[in-house]
Design a protein around this motif. Structure first.
Motif, PDB file in Angstrom:
ATOM      1  N   LEU A 180       0.828  -1.201   0.000  1.00  0.00           N
ATOM      2  CA  LEU A 180       0.000   0.000   0.000  1.00  0.00           C
ATOM      3  C   LEU A 180       0.865   1.254   0.000  1.00  0.00           C
ATOM      4  N   TYR A 181       1.952   1.222   0.772  1.00  0.00           N
ATOM      5  CA  TYR A 181       2.819   2.401   0.807  1.00  0.00           C
ATOM      6  C   TYR A 181       3.481   2.635  -0.554  1.00  0.00           C
ATOM      7  N   VAL A 182       3.948   1.572  -1.173  1.00  0.00           N
ATOM      8  CA  VAL A 182       4.536   1.698  -2.509  1.00  0.00           C
ATOM      9  C   VAL A 182       3.498   2.228  -3.492  1.00  0.00           C
ATOM     10  N   THR A 183       2.254   1.764  -3.352  1.00  0.00           N
ATOM     11  CA  THR A 183       1.184   2.258  -4.212  1.00  0.00           C
ATOM     12  C   THR A 183       0.956   3.750  -3.994  1.00  0.00           C
ATOM     13  N   CYS A 184       1.036   4.197  -2.745  1.00  0.00           N
ATOM     14  CA  CYS A 184       0.908   5.630  -2.462  1.00  0.00           C
ATOM     15  C   CYS A 184       2.030   6.419  -3.131  1.00  0.00           C
ATOM     16  N   VAL A 185       3.243   5.876  -3.079  1.00  0.00           N
ATOM     17  CA  VAL A 185       4.378   6.554  -3.720  1.00  0.00           C
ATOM     18  C   VAL A 185       4.176   6.601  -5.228  1.00  0.00           C
ATOM     19  N   ARG A 186       3.792   5.478  -5.805  1.00  0.00           N
ATOM     20  CA  ARG A 186       3.594   5.442  -7.262  1.00  0.00           C
ATOM     21  C   ARG A 186       2.406   6.298  -7.679  1.00  0.00           C
ATOM     22  N   GLY A 187       1.433   6.454  -6.797  1.00  0.00           N
ATOM     23  CA  GLY A 187       0.290   7.308  -7.075  1.00  0.00           C
ATOM     24  C   GLY A 187       0.593   8.778  -6.870  1.00  0.00           C
ATOM     25  N   ARG A 188       1.830   9.090  -6.493  1.00  0.00           N
ATOM     26  CA  ARG A 188       2.304  10.461  -6.365  1.00  0.00           C
ATOM     27  C   ARG A 188       1.511  11.258  -5.340  1.00  0.00           C
ATOM     28  N   GLN A 189       1.301  10.628  -4.189  1.00  0.00           N
ATOM     29  CA  GLN A 189       0.739  11.392  -3.086  1.00  0.00           C
ATOM     30  C   GLN A 189       1.694  12.527  -2.722  1.00  0.00           C
ATOM     31  N   PRO A 190       1.184  13.622  -2.173  1.00  0.00           N
ATOM     32  CA  PRO A 190       2.067  14.715  -1.757  1.00  0.00           C
ATOM     33  C   PRO A 190       3.137  14.239  -0.798  1.00  0.00           C
ATOM     34  N   ALA A 191       4.294  14.885  -0.863  1.00  0.00           N
ATOM     35  CA  ALA A 191       5.424  14.484  -0.026  1.00  0.00           C
ATOM     36  C   ALA A 191       5.073  14.497   1.452  1.00  0.00           C
ATOM     37  N   ALA A 192       4.240  15.462   1.864  1.00  0.00           N
ATOM     38  CA  ALA A 192       3.874  15.539   3.279  1.00  0.00           C
ATOM     39  C   ALA A 192       3.182  14.264   3.732  1.00  0.00           C
ATOM     40  N   LEU A 193       2.257  13.742   2.930  1.00  0.00           N
ATOM     41  CA  LEU A 193       1.545  12.521   3.294  1.00  0.00           C
ATOM     42  C   LEU A 193       2.482  11.320   3.293  1.00  0.00           C
ATOM     43  N   LEU A 194       3.377  11.252   2.303  1.00  0.00           N
ATOM     44  CA  LEU A 194       4.297  10.114   2.219  1.00  0.00           C
ATOM     45  C   LEU A 194       5.249  10.084   3.412  1.00  0.00           C
ATOM     46  N   VAL A 195       5.758  11.251   3.807  1.00  0.00           N
ATOM     47  CA  VAL A 195       6.658  11.300   4.954  1.00  0.00           C
ATOM     48  C   VAL A 195       5.911  10.945   6.235  1.00  0.00           C
ATOM     49  N   TYR A 196       4.733  11.529   6.408  1.00  0.00           N
ATOM     50  CA  TYR A 196       3.928  11.221   7.595  1.00  0.00           C
ATOM     51  C   TYR A 196       3.661   9.720   7.697  1.00  0.00           C
ATOM     52  N   THR A 197       3.180   9.123   6.623  1.00  0.00           N
ATOM     53  CA  THR A 197       2.854   7.694   6.645  1.00  0.00           C
ATOM     54  C   THR A 197       4.098   6.851   6.864  1.00  0.00           C
ATOM     55  N   GLY A 198       5.205   7.231   6.225  1.00  0.00           N
ATOM     56  CA  GLY A 198       6.437   6.472   6.387  1.00  0.00           C
ATOM     57  C   GLY A 198       6.926   6.457   7.816  1.00  0.00           C
ATOM     58  N   VAL A 199       6.830   7.604   8.494  1.00  0.00           N
ATOM     59  CA  VAL A 199       7.284   7.653   9.890  1.00  0.00           C
ATOM     60  C   VAL A 199       6.359   6.834  10.784  1.00  0.00           C
ATOM     61  N   VAL A 200       5.040   6.938  10.572  1.00  0.00           N
ATOM     62  CA  VAL A 200       4.100   6.138  11.376  1.00  0.00           C
ATOM     63  C   VAL A 200       4.383   4.648  11.182  1.00  0.00           C
ATOM     64  N   LEU A 201       4.581   4.220   9.943  1.00  0.00           N
ATOM     65  CA  LEU A 201       4.882   2.814   9.665  1.00  0.00           C
ATOM     66  C   LEU A 201       6.173   2.385  10.342  1.00  0.00           C
ATOM     67  N   ALA A 202       7.218   3.197  10.202  1.00  0.00           N
ATOM     68  CA  ALA A 202       8.511   2.835  10.766  1.00  0.00           C
ATOM     69  C   ALA A 202       8.442   2.700  12.277  1.00  0.00           C
ATOM     70  N   LEU A 203       7.776   3.651  12.938  1.00  0.00           N
ATOM     71  CA  LEU A 203       7.691   3.597  14.394  1.00  0.00           C
ATOM     72  C   LEU A 203       6.845   2.421  14.871  1.00  0.00           C
ATOM     73  N   ALA A 204       5.816   2.068  14.119  1.00  0.00           N
ATOM     74  CA  ALA A 204       4.946   0.961  14.527  1.00  0.00           C
ATOM     75  C   ALA A 204       5.618  -0.395  14.292  1.00  0.00           C
ATOM     76  N   LEU A 205       6.231  -0.560  13.130  1.00  0.00           N
ATOM     77  CA  LEU A 205       6.758  -1.871  12.763  1.00  0.00           C
ATOM     78  C   LEU A 205       8.176  -2.111  13.267  1.00  0.00           C
ATOM     79  N   CYS A 206       8.923  -1.052  13.505  1.00  0.00           N
ATOM     80  CA  CYS A 206      10.331  -1.211  13.860  1.00  0.00           C
ATOM     81  C   CYS A 206      10.604  -0.931  15.334  1.00  0.00           C
ATOM     82  N   ALA A 207       9.552  -0.822  16.129  1.00  0.00           N
ATOM     83  CA  ALA A 207       9.723  -0.627  17.567  1.00  0.00           C
ATOM     84  C   ALA A 207       9.634  -1.972  18.274  1.00  0.00           C
ATOM     85  N   SER A 208      10.275  -2.054  19.424  1.00  0.00           N
ATOM     86  CA  SER A 208      10.287  -3.310  20.181  1.00  0.00           C
ATOM     87  C   SER A 208       9.175  -3.359  21.209  1.00  0.00           C
TER      88      SER A 208
END
Length: 420
Positions: A335-363
């Protein structure tokens, strides 16, 4: 040009009026979830209201509202669970409502969720409508409502409050309201640690806008190319230009000083609380990390989560759960790759990327990861667009089916392990 040759674009209804169908649909989904929870809980001899307001993190928030910070629990293994781990905006609102109305702190937390969740839905609609039109906005709201852990949106937790602040901050960025974006980002930073995702989004959009404007000024013979905030094509959808161009130039640029002020305001909430915790604990600027370590929360790049998933494959029944986790993570990445390929605004991509990283990469505790992903609503936009292109009966059948599944799962979940 004659009047007959002039193309007349009908005026659009105000944003909140356009959002009414989505908000009614959202209310229906939430009502279904609460009704199923009430019936399921009664059958098991439990109180649905207690499950929503007085268990898990809800208790920590009400303690902060009642007694302030300083409460901690020392476990036999040496871990220290301090209420300093919980950001203050929700407890402040609980205390305020308790002071002005005959509500307990738990009641106040529930009221905050009842108000914040439709506010979040409206914000999600606003962002989606801005980019893809009202029909996509309608389905984005419904998809957020029917998430498997959507029942958390009705709990005395901070997810709904945070999502509301994040969504409206992102909408303010998209429409060039920089000071509003900064204030909302600061409030989001006082709500949850993931508030840094909103700060990163505001800063990214600001830097992109500065760079774009500088490039435009230096381009020979170039003139700024503007999109009025909220501008859409005659079909009611956003223009077909790349999403970032809808956020650049004059729309989010505005006066340079207002943009800079918004960027300066954005990190004040999160930074202020983290620095206050460091001073209170005597551990300096990194004191908040020590507080999180007492809860065994940290950022390890996903190593602990990967070990947890791998551990599911030690026996056949649990291997199915492990496979489901892998499929779920793969879906999020797709879904995230689809958002990137769909050219979502950079603000949304950065926001989503940080939320994903903190959720999936936290212990942190792995059972809480689904609710930690709830604020990542831009991931739903490709699915909302796909539903918007379907015939109404098909789209209605899909969302109704998902609403039923989410209602049953939410009742089962809260009456079982629940969202720690």
């Amino acid at each position: 040009m004659s009047d007959l040759e002039t193309r007349v674009v009908p005026a659009r209804a105000p944003l909140l009026r356009r959002a009414v169908p989505a908000l009614l649909g959202y209310a229906a989904v939430r009502a279904l979830g609460l009704a199923v929870l009430a019936g399921w809980s009664a059958a098991r001899g439990k109180s649905a209201y207690t499950l929503l307001t007085a268990r898990w993190d809800s208790l920590w928030y009400t303690r902060v509202a009642d007694l302030g910070y300083g409460y901690e629990v020392r476990l036999p293994n040496g871990d220290v669970h301090s209420n300093l781990a919980f950001f203050p905006l929700l407890p402040w609102l609980e205390r305020l409502l308790h002071a002005v109305a005959p509500l307990s702190y738990a009641d106040a937390g529930f009221v905050v969720s009842l108000l914040a969740s439709p506010a979040a839905a409206a914000g999600i609609f606003a962002v989606t409508d801005r980019l893809y039109g009202p029909r996509a906005g309608f389905f984005a709201v419904l998809l957020w409502a029917v998430l498997p852990v959507g029942i958390v949106q009705s709990m005395a937790y901070s997810e709904s409050l945070f999502t509301a602040l994040a969504a409206w901050s992102l909408y303010a960025v998209l429409t060039g309201r920089w000071v509003s974006a900064g204030v909302l980002a600061a409030l989001a930073g006082l709500t949850r640690p993931v508030g840094m995702a909103v700060v990163a989004a505001v800063w990214t959009a600001g830097v992109v806008s500065f760079v774009r404007e500088r490039g435009t000024r230096h381009a020979p013979g170039a003139h700024p190319h503007t999109h009025a905030p909220g501008a859409h094509g005659p079909d009611g959808h956003a223009p077909d230009a790349p999403a970032d161009t809808q956020v650049g130039s004059s729309a989010p640029g505005g006066p340079v000083r207002r943009r800079a002020l918004g960027m300066l305001l954005a990190p004040l909430g999160a930074a202020g609380y983290v620095l206050w915790v460091g001073r209170r604990t005597g551990a300096g600027p990194l004191g908040y990390l020590d507080v999180q370590a007492g809860w065994r929360n940290g950022f390890d790049g996903g190593y602990a989560f990967a070990r947890f998933v791998a551990g599911r494959f030690t026996s056949f029944p649990s291997a199915l759960a492990g496979l489901g986790l892998i499929v779920g993570v793969a879906l999020l990445i797709w879904l995230y790759v689809t958002c990137v390929r769909g050219r979502q605004p950079a603000a949304l991509l950065v926001y989503t990327g940080v939320v994903l990283a903190l959720a999936l990469c936290a212990s942190s505790y792995f059972g809480s990861k689904p609710r930690l992903l709830m604020p990542a609503f831009p991931l739903l936009l490709p699915l909302a667009r796909a539903l918007a292109r379907r015939r109404t009966p098909v789209a209605a059948l899909v969302t109704a089916g998902l609403a039923g599944v989410a209602a049953v799962y939410g009742a089962f979940w809260l009456n079982g392990s629940g969202p720690p």
